[in-house]
Write an enzyme that holds these catalytic residues in place. Structure first.
Site, mmCIF file in Angstrom:
data_model
loop_
_atom_site.group_PDB
_atom_site.id
_atom_site.type_symbol
_atom_site.label_atom_id
_atom_site.label_comp_id
_atom_site.label_asym_id
_atom_site.label_seq_id
_atom_site.Cartn_x
_atom_site.Cartn_y
_atom_site.Cartn_z
ATOM 1 N N THR A 20 -6.393 7.677 8.449
ATOM 2 C CA THR A 20 -5.208 8.236 9.123
ATOM 3 C C THR A 20 -4.470 7.227 10.012
ATOM 4 O OG1 THR A 20 -6.504 9.017 11.029
ATOM 5 C CG2 THR A 20 -6.233 10.565 9.192
ATOM 6 N N TRP A 21 -4.858 5.961 9.929
ATOM 7 C CA TRP A 21 -4.206 4.954 10.779
ATOM 8 C C TRP A 21 -2.708 4.898 10.453
ATOM 9 C CZ3 TRP A 21 -4.584 -1.032 10.030
ATOM 10 C CH2 TRP A 21 -4.140 -1.682 11.189
ATOM 11 N N ASP A 47 -11.092 10.413 8.657
ATOM 12 C CA ASP A 47 -11.341 9.386 9.662
ATOM 13 C C ASP A 47 -10.121 9.232 10.577
ATOM 14 O OD1 ASP A 47 -12.873 6.877 10.585
ATOM 15 O OD2 ASP A 47 -10.837 6.154 10.228
ATOM 16 N N TYR A 52 -5.201 5.775 17.354
ATOM 17 C CA TYR A 52 -4.118 5.946 16.387
ATOM 18 C C TYR A 52 -2.967 6.751 17.005
ATOM 19 C CZ TYR A 52 -7.689 4.345 13.063
ATOM 20 O OH TYR A 52 -8.672 3.632 12.421
ATOM 21 N N GLN A 162 -18.442 1.104 10.010
ATOM 22 C CA GLN A 162 -17.163 1.117 9.287
ATOM 23 C C GLN A 162 -16.564 -0.291 9.355
ATOM 24 O OE1 GLN A 162 -12.949 3.033 10.159
ATOM 25 N NE2 GLN A 162 -14.471 4.639 9.909
ATOM 26 N N TYR A 190 -13.172 0.378 5.222
ATOM 27 C CA TYR A 190 -11.807 0.688 5.661
ATOM 28 C C TYR A 190 -10.820 -0.271 5.001
ATOM 29 C CZ TYR A 190 -11.645 -2.781 9.659
ATOM 30 O OH TYR A 190 -11.632 -3.881 10.467
HETATM 31 P P1 NAP Z 1 -5.371 1.309 2.987
HETATM 32 O O1 NAP Z 1 -6.056 2.610 2.855
HETATM 33 O O2 NAP Z 1 -5.997 0.103 2.404
HETATM 34 O O3 NAP Z 1 -3.866 1.388 2.443
HETATM 35 C C1 NAP Z 1 -2.979 2.374 2.901
HETATM 36 C C2 NAP Z 1 -1.626 2.175 2.200
HETATM 37 O O4 NAP Z 1 -1.812 2.352 0.795
HETATM 38 C C3 NAP Z 1 -0.582 3.174 2.631
HETATM 39 O O5 NAP Z 1 0.653 2.478 2.699
HETATM 40 C C4 NAP Z 1 -0.542 4.196 1.513
HETATM 41 O O6 NAP Z 1 0.724 4.779 1.310
HETATM 42 C C5 NAP Z 1 -0.871 3.330 0.333
HETATM 43 N N1 NAP Z 1 -1.521 4.079 -0.738
HETATM 44 C C6 NAP Z 1 -2.625 4.872 -0.633
HETATM 45 N N2 NAP Z 1 -2.940 5.405 -1.817
HETATM 46 C C7 NAP Z 1 -2.006 4.934 -2.693
HETATM 47 C C8 NAP Z 1 -1.780 5.138 -4.066
HETATM 48 N N3 NAP Z 1 -2.614 5.905 -4.796
HETATM 49 N N4 NAP Z 1 -0.706 4.514 -4.653
HETATM 50 C C9 NAP Z 1 0.110 3.709 -3.922
HETATM 51 N N5 NAP Z 1 -0.046 3.491 -2.603
HETATM 52 C C10 NAP Z 1 -1.093 4.103 -1.994
HETATM 53 O O7 NAP Z 1 -5.099 0.947 4.524
HETATM 54 P P2 NAP Z 1 -5.569 1.362 5.974
HETATM 55 O O8 NAP Z 1 -4.804 2.519 6.460
HETATM 56 O O9 NAP Z 1 -5.520 0.097 6.754
HETATM 57 O O10 NAP Z 1 -7.128 1.723 5.854
HETATM 58 C C11 NAP Z 1 -7.612 3.020 5.563
HETATM 59 C C12 NAP Z 1 -8.187 3.700 6.789
HETATM 60 O O11 NAP Z 1 -9.304 2.970 7.313
HETATM 61 C C13 NAP Z 1 -7.230 3.779 7.991
HETATM 62 O O12 NAP Z 1 -6.200 4.697 7.784
HETATM 63 C C14 NAP Z 1 -8.190 4.089 9.095
HETATM 64 O O13 NAP Z 1 -8.567 5.456 9.079
HETATM 65 C C15 NAP Z 1 -9.364 3.190 8.718
HETATM 66 N N6 NAP Z 1 -9.316 1.873 9.418
HETATM 67 C C16 NAP Z 1 -10.298 1.599 10.327
HETATM 68 C C17 NAP Z 1 -10.275 0.399 11.019
HETATM 69 C C18 NAP Z 1 -11.351 0.102 12.026
HETATM 70 O O14 NAP Z 1 -11.223 -0.874 12.780
HETATM 71 N N7 NAP Z 1 -12.403 0.879 12.060
HETATM 72 C C19 NAP Z 1 -9.284 -0.559 10.762
HETATM 73 C C20 NAP Z 1 -8.321 -0.268 9.792
HETATM 74 C C21 NAP Z 1 -8.347 0.944 9.110
HETATM 75 P P3 NAP Z 1 1.138 6.253 1.841
HETATM 76 O O15 NAP Z 1 0.557 6.429 3.198
HETATM 77 O O16 NAP Z 1 2.633 6.185 1.822
HETATM 78 O O17 NAP Z 1 0.616 7.299 0.873
#
Ligand code: NAP
Length: 281
Positions: A20-21, A47, A52, A162, A190
């Site tokens: 949900t970031w 998550d 966020y 994570q 993540y």
């Molecule tokens: P990600 O999941 O690698 O990528 C998200 C991006 O991909 C968004 O722009 C999304 O677009 C796009 N997307 C998702 N599914 C898709 C699909 N089927 N086709 C085309 N585009 C797609 O990036 P993230 O948000 O960095 O990482 C995921 C999660 O991990 C975060 O949201 C957070 O909860 C967690 N996180 C944790 C940490 C930590 O330090 N613990 C750090 C970073 C992230 P749309 O949103 O427009 O659908």
């Protein structure tokens, strides 16, 4: 949807969850609908974090899960700057309020900070005893930091670590993943799509994913998620605020890649040399 064991209570959680970031920047109605669509598709692991949108995303998640609390495995995180003994408890209570729930299924330290780890862990144990969280874990911990946490908490208390894990960043496979597997700590990947830097279709890696996908009736992103999930300790939490993306991602929950697929992905996205530490986004 495949599930994975998670935490000392032996909970089973969807191998693919929902990140949900940055959702505060998406159209709220779309993001809420996408999270609900993900629950419909069996992606019960959501998550979030107090960081966020400075709490706004927790409120959005609260709206998405209203009336469906029992379907969700809800994870949030405390910021390191708040992770003193009293600060952790207070931060958790604020998160519960924003989310509109009485209990978190898992509560994580977002990354290692300057408050002594034994204070944060004492707060996690207190929150568990009070029924405010069901389990706790960490994030962005390397092997040494995990070993230190384990030495304080004892075995089978740390539910997960994570960490950043995607095809272009496989460093955790060298030491962090084996350590987690050995100690029953779930590894939550993540940014599984590289946080917006998914390989272009015409790149070498993109072509490999496309070819494997065509052979298996899957999309390149489903193949990429399938690769991350091949290890039985790994879960992944792609973020998607568009329902069509959620549906596509959920489809990866059933993919089983063969050894030849893995070999081709390995060749296109090499693991890289062994380096210490964990990569952080
Ligand atoms: P990600 O999941 O690698 O990528 C998200 C991006 O991909 C968004 O722009 C999304 O677009 C796009 N997307 C998702 N599914 C898709 C699909 N089927 N086709 C085309 N585009 C797609 O990036 P993230 O948000 O960095 O990482 C995921 C999660 O991990 C975060 O949201 C957070 O909860 C967690 N996180 C944790 C940490 C930590 O330090 N613990 C750090 C970073 C992230 P749309 O949103 O427009 O659908």
């Amino acid at each position: 949807m495949r599930t994975r064991p998670f935490g000392p209570l032996g909970s089973h959680v969807s191998a693919l969850g929902q990140g949900t970031w940055n959702m505060e920047y998406d159209r709220r109605a779309d993001a809420v609908a996408a999270l609900r669509r993900g629950l419909d598709a069996g992606m019960n692991h959501i998550d979030t974090a107090e960081m966020y949108g400075s709490g706004r995303v927790e409120e959005l998640v609260g709206e998405a899960i209203a009336g469906r609390r029992d379907e969700v495995f809800l994870v949030s995180k405390v910021l390191p700057e708040n992770a003193s003994r009293r600060g952790t408890v207070a931060a958790c209570e604020r998160s519960l309020k924003r989310l509109g729930v009485e209990t978190l299924d898992c509560y994580l330290l977002h990354w290692p900070g300057s408050h002594p780890l034994d204070e944060t862990i004492a707060a996690f144990e207190q929150l568990t005893a009070e029924g405010k969280i069901r389990s706790w874990g960490v994030s962005n911990f390397d092997k040494e930091e995990l070993a230190a946490a384990l030495a304080i908490a004892g075995p089978r208390h740390i539910a997960c670590n994570q960490v950043l894990y995607h095809l272009g960043e496989r460093r955790i496979e060298h030491t962090v993943l084996p350590f987690c597997a050995e100690h029953g700590i779930a590894l939550v990947a993540y940014s599984p799509f590289g946080s917006g830097r998914f390989p272009k279709a015409r790149s070498r890696g993109g072509r490999a994913l496309g070819e494997i996908g065509r052979e298996r009736g899957a999309t390149p992103r489903q193949v990429a998620l399938g690769f991350l999930l091949q290890h039985p300790s790994v879960l992944a939490i792609p973020k998607a605020a568009q329902s069509a993306h959620v549906v596509e991602n959920a489809g990866a929950g059933e993919i089983e890649l063969g050894t030849d697929d893995i070999r081709r992905i390995d060749a296109a996205f090499p693991r890289g040399r062994r380096r210490s530490g964990v990569p952080i986004l």
